[in-house]
Enzyme design. Structure first.
Site, PDB file in Angstrom:
ATOM      1  N   GLU A  36       0.841  -1.207   0.000  1.00 29.46           N
ATOM      2  CA  GLU A  36       0.000   0.000   0.000  1.00 29.46           C
ATOM      3  C   GLU A  36       0.874   1.254   0.000  1.00 29.46           C
ATOM      4  O   GLU A  36       1.844   1.351   0.755  1.00 29.46           O
ATOM      5  CB  GLU A  36      -0.879  -0.040   1.252  1.00 29.46           C
ATOM      6  CG  GLU A  36      -2.296   0.385   1.012  1.00 29.46           C
ATOM      7  CD  GLU A  36      -3.090  -0.560   0.111  1.00 29.46           C
ATOM      8  OE1 GLU A  36      -3.277  -0.226  -1.073  1.00 29.46           O
ATOM      9  OE2 GLU A  36      -3.512  -1.609   0.603  1.00 29.46           O
ATOM     10  N   THR A  38       2.836   2.016  -2.214  1.00 32.34           N
ATOM     11  CA  THR A  38       4.123   1.676  -2.820  1.00 32.34           C
ATOM     12  C   THR A  38       4.116   1.972  -4.316  1.00 32.34           C
ATOM     13  O   THR A  38       5.167   2.143  -4.915  1.00 32.34           O
ATOM     14  CB  THR A  38       4.431   0.176  -2.629  1.00 32.34           C
ATOM     15  OG1 THR A  38       3.247  -0.557  -2.952  1.00 32.34           O
ATOM     16  CG2 THR A  38       4.828  -0.135  -1.195  1.00 32.34           C
ATOM     17  N   SER A  70     -26.212   2.676 -18.399  1.00 29.14           N
ATOM     18  CA  SER A  70     -26.001   1.616 -17.411  1.00 29.14           C
ATOM     19  C   SER A  70     -27.234   1.468 -16.538  1.00 29.14           C
ATOM     20  O   SER A  70     -28.130   2.314 -16.561  1.00 29.14           O
ATOM     21  CB  SER A  70     -24.792   1.934 -16.532  1.00 29.14           C
ATOM     22  OG  SER A  70     -25.170   2.778 -15.466  1.00 29.14           O
ATOM     23  N   ASP A 180      -4.796  -1.302 -10.721  1.00 35.54           N
ATOM     24  CA  ASP A 180      -6.169  -1.812 -10.781  1.00 35.54           C
ATOM     25  C   ASP A 180      -6.434  -2.509 -12.110  1.00 35.54           C
ATOM     26  O   ASP A 180      -7.016  -3.594 -12.163  1.00 35.54           O
ATOM     27  CB  ASP A 180      -7.175  -0.666 -10.611  1.00 35.54           C
ATOM     28  CG  ASP A 180      -6.964   0.084  -9.309  1.00 35.54           C
ATOM     29  OD1 ASP A 180      -6.150  -0.378  -8.485  1.00 35.54           O
ATOM     30  OD2 ASP A 180      -7.614   1.130  -9.128  1.00 35.54           O
ATOM     31  N   TYR A 232      -3.464  12.669   1.456  1.00 33.19           N
ATOM     32  CA  TYR A 232      -2.833  11.835   0.428  1.00 33.19           C
ATOM     33  C   TYR A 232      -1.679  12.594  -0.232  1.00 33.19           C
ATOM     34  O   TYR A 232      -0.563  12.063  -0.367  1.00 33.19           O
ATOM     35  CB  TYR A 232      -3.897  11.441  -0.606  1.00 33.19           C
ATOM     36  CG  TYR A 232      -3.399  10.564  -1.729  1.00 33.19           C
ATOM     37  CD1 TYR A 232      -3.168   9.213  -1.519  1.00 33.19           C
ATOM     38  CD2 TYR A 232      -3.184  11.094  -2.997  1.00 33.19           C
ATOM     39  CE1 TYR A 232      -2.727   8.401  -2.558  1.00 33.19           C
ATOM     40  CE2 TYR A 232      -2.743  10.292  -4.037  1.00 33.19           C
ATOM     41  CZ  TYR A 232      -2.519   8.951  -3.814  1.00 33.19           C
ATOM     42  OH  TYR A 232      -2.085   8.156  -4.843  1.00 33.19           O
TER      43      TYR A 232
HETATM   44  P1  ADP Z   1     -13.670   2.588  -7.021  1.00 32.96           P
HETATM   45  O1  ADP Z   1     -12.964   2.375  -8.323  1.00 32.96           O
HETATM   46  O2  ADP Z   1     -12.769   2.354  -5.843  1.00 32.96           O
HETATM   47  O3  ADP Z   1     -14.942   1.825  -6.884  1.00 32.96           O
HETATM   48  P2  ADP Z   1     -13.799   5.231  -8.096  1.00 32.96           P
HETATM   49  O4  ADP Z   1     -14.140   6.543  -7.499  1.00 32.96           O
HETATM   50  O5  ADP Z   1     -12.479   5.074  -8.763  1.00 32.96           O
HETATM   51  O6  ADP Z   1     -14.038   4.132  -6.958  1.00 32.96           O
HETATM   52  O7  ADP Z   1     -14.895   4.877  -9.189  1.00 32.96           O
HETATM   53  C1  ADP Z   1     -16.252   4.907  -8.843  1.00 32.96           C
HETATM   54  C2  ADP Z   1     -17.045   5.591  -9.947  1.00 32.96           C
HETATM   55  O8  ADP Z   1     -17.152   4.707 -11.069  1.00 32.96           O
HETATM   56  C3  ADP Z   1     -18.458   5.901  -9.547  1.00 32.96           C
HETATM   57  O9  ADP Z   1     -18.565   7.119  -8.892  1.00 32.96           O
HETATM   58  C4  ADP Z   1     -19.155   5.907 -10.898  1.00 32.96           C
HETATM   59  O10 ADP Z   1     -18.936   7.140 -11.530  1.00 32.96           O
HETATM   60  C5  ADP Z   1     -18.415   4.865 -11.679  1.00 32.96           C
HETATM   61  N1  ADP Z   1     -19.101   3.566 -11.674  1.00 32.96           N
HETATM   62  C6  ADP Z   1     -18.704   2.435 -11.080  1.00 32.96           C
HETATM   63  N2  ADP Z   1     -19.523   1.405 -11.365  1.00 32.96           N
HETATM   64  C7  ADP Z   1     -20.480   1.899 -12.170  1.00 32.96           C
HETATM   65  C8  ADP Z   1     -21.626   1.361 -12.844  1.00 32.96           C
HETATM   66  N3  ADP Z   1     -21.966   0.084 -12.727  1.00 32.96           N
HETATM   67  N4  ADP Z   1     -22.367   2.202 -13.626  1.00 32.96           N
HETATM   68  C9  ADP Z   1     -22.037   3.482 -13.727  1.00 32.96           C
HETATM   69  N5  ADP Z   1     -20.984   4.048 -13.138  1.00 32.96           N
HETATM   70  C10 ADP Z   1     -20.218   3.288 -12.370  1.00 32.96           C
HETATM   71 MG    MG Z   2     -11.167   3.536  -8.928  1.00 39.43          MG
END
Ligand code: ADP
Ligand code: MG
Length: 390
Positions: A36, A38, A70, A180, A232
């Site tokens: 983490e 890193t 979506s 990721d 951060y």
């Molecule tokens: P994490 O990747 O840790 O879940 P992030 O902030 O990087 O968090 O990404 C989350 C964002 O991705 C959400 O705020 C949304 O905009 C988008 N997102 C994730 N899954 C979906 C989905 N199934 N449909 C639409 N948007 C999504």
């Molecule tokens: Mg993310």
């Protein structure tokens, strides 16, 4: 579960666009087992793809219109596929549009005369959003893999990971690394991806969790990441300052043996930030070695040492994360730690299957007793990376 989601994403596509999709592609979220803070120090991380996925149903069009929608909202976002740019109006669609933009960038640099056609895309996902499981990479990678197939670009999975990262950096505007996307694309069942963030070399390492009767519990504390207060950025700055003071280009070049000298040269706070990164890199290497030599039950101590280091040296834990970790360990987890950027988010607990119930109930009870919000607790396993489903 997967079959239901495939049927549902096909039906969702048909309901939105009034015809059937050409195919459905899926990509998993990921959890970082250890390593983490890193990544931006050019060090090591060790994530795995999880059995939660985003499904993208896609068809090419004959014009240059790209439409994405979506199950998350009723809006259909539209763009000219050849002129995608950063735009707040894209909202969540910036993730799929980002992948479409980046794949064209890469195709243009590799193939002469590449011209993208438009597409219709509909997305459904069971990756929890904002729990640190990278729902964003799951979207990027499912769409990138689909367009790579449909546009016949022929990029390999490492190039597609870079595509996902470029899209997120440029079109979403989030300065994230490549961990990721690498996990989402390179994952294998019961394996984790040992990733060198300097060379981008990736190696698949067997976890052996299933054979040892272990599962990884995610304890999502629901505490929102409080990264906005500069915590951060301050950690990144301390790492850079520490490396510079030690005459290194990055903390990747500082080893545990150098820590004595670092203690003499650095102020206390910078020294502890440096010590976290340097020992965390070593813990990733030790985790990989321990898995190969003595199996997954021997990595528990390393997971907890990682937590202590983040709590005491990097100072990015919060009470809810500490409570989740300590309670899980008291009730049978063999290792546990906070995961992700810190200041909230989720903890992970490597737990024998027969102890899953006890650990979960104890954490729920402890959170309630302390007046914390109810956490979400669920087990994940290491799954295969992105693929075409139908
Ligand atoms: P994490 O990747 O840790 O879940 P992030 O902030 O990087 O968090 O990404 C989350 C964002 O991705 C959400 O705020 C949304 O905009 C988008 N997102 C994730 N899954 C979906 C989905 N199934 N449909 C639409 N948007 C999504
Ligand atoms: Mg993310």
């Amino acid at each position: 579960m997967t079959d239901t989601l495939i049927a549902s994403v096909q039906a969702g596509f048909e309901a939105k666009y009034c015809y059937a999709p050409t195919g459905v592609w899926s990509a998993p979220g990921r959890v970082n087992l250890i390593g983490e803070h890193t990544d931006y120090n050019e060090g090591f991380v060790f994530p795995f793809a999880i059995n939660r996925h985003t499904f993208a149903a896609i068809s090419l069009r004959s014009d240059s219109v790209a439409r994405v929608s979506s199950s998350f909202s009723d809006v259909v976002h539209e763009a000219d596929v050849t002129a995608i740019a950063r735009d707040a109006a894209h909202d969540w669609a910036a993730y799929p549009f980002g992948a479409a933009w980046a794949i064209q960038e890469m195709a243009n640099s590799l193939l002469k005369e590449f011209e993208a056609t438009g597409f219709d895309c509909y997305i459904e996902s069971d990756v929890p959003v904002g729990a640190g499981l990278s729902s964003s990479a799951a979207i990027e990678c499912s769409v990138a893999l689909a367009l790579n197939d449909l546009w016949s670009v022929g990029l390999d999975r490492r190039q597609l990971a870079r595509v996902g990262q470029m899209g997120e950096n440029v079109i979403v505007g989030a300065p994230t690394g490549i961990m990721d996307q690498s996990a989402s694309l390179l994952g294998e069942t019961d394996h984790a991806v040992f990733l060198d963030c300097r060379s981008l070399e990736a190696q698949s390492i067997e976890l052996g969790f299933a054979a040892e009767g272990l599962e990884l519990l995610i304890i999502d504390t629901k505490v929102a990441h409080r990264l906005v207060d500069g915590g951060y950025a301050a950690r990144r700055a301390a790492c850079e300052a520490g490396a510079a003071a030690l005459g290194a280009t990055s903390l990747r070049d500082v080893t545990v043996a150098d820590l004595g000298r670092a203690k003499e040269l650095l102020d206390d706070v910078t020294y502890r930030r440096v010590r976290h990164v340097v020992t965390e890199n070593q813990r990733v290497l030790d985790t990989v070695k321990a898995l190969q030599a003595t199996g997954p039950r021997s990595i528990g101590k390393l997971l907890y040492a990682s937590h202590e280091s983040m709590r005491d040296d990097f100072e990015i834990s919060v009470d809810e994360l500490d409570t989740a970790v300590e309670t899980a360990l008291r009730h049978g987890a063999i290792g546990a730690r906070m995961t992700g950027g810190g200041f909230g988010g989720a903890a992970i607990a490597l737990t024998p299957i027969e102890k899953i119930g006890e650990v979960s109930l104890s954490v729920l009870a402890e959170f309630e007793a302390l007046g914390y919000a109810k956490p979400d607790i669920f087990a994940v396993s290491a799954a295969q990376g992105a693929k075409r489903e139908i």
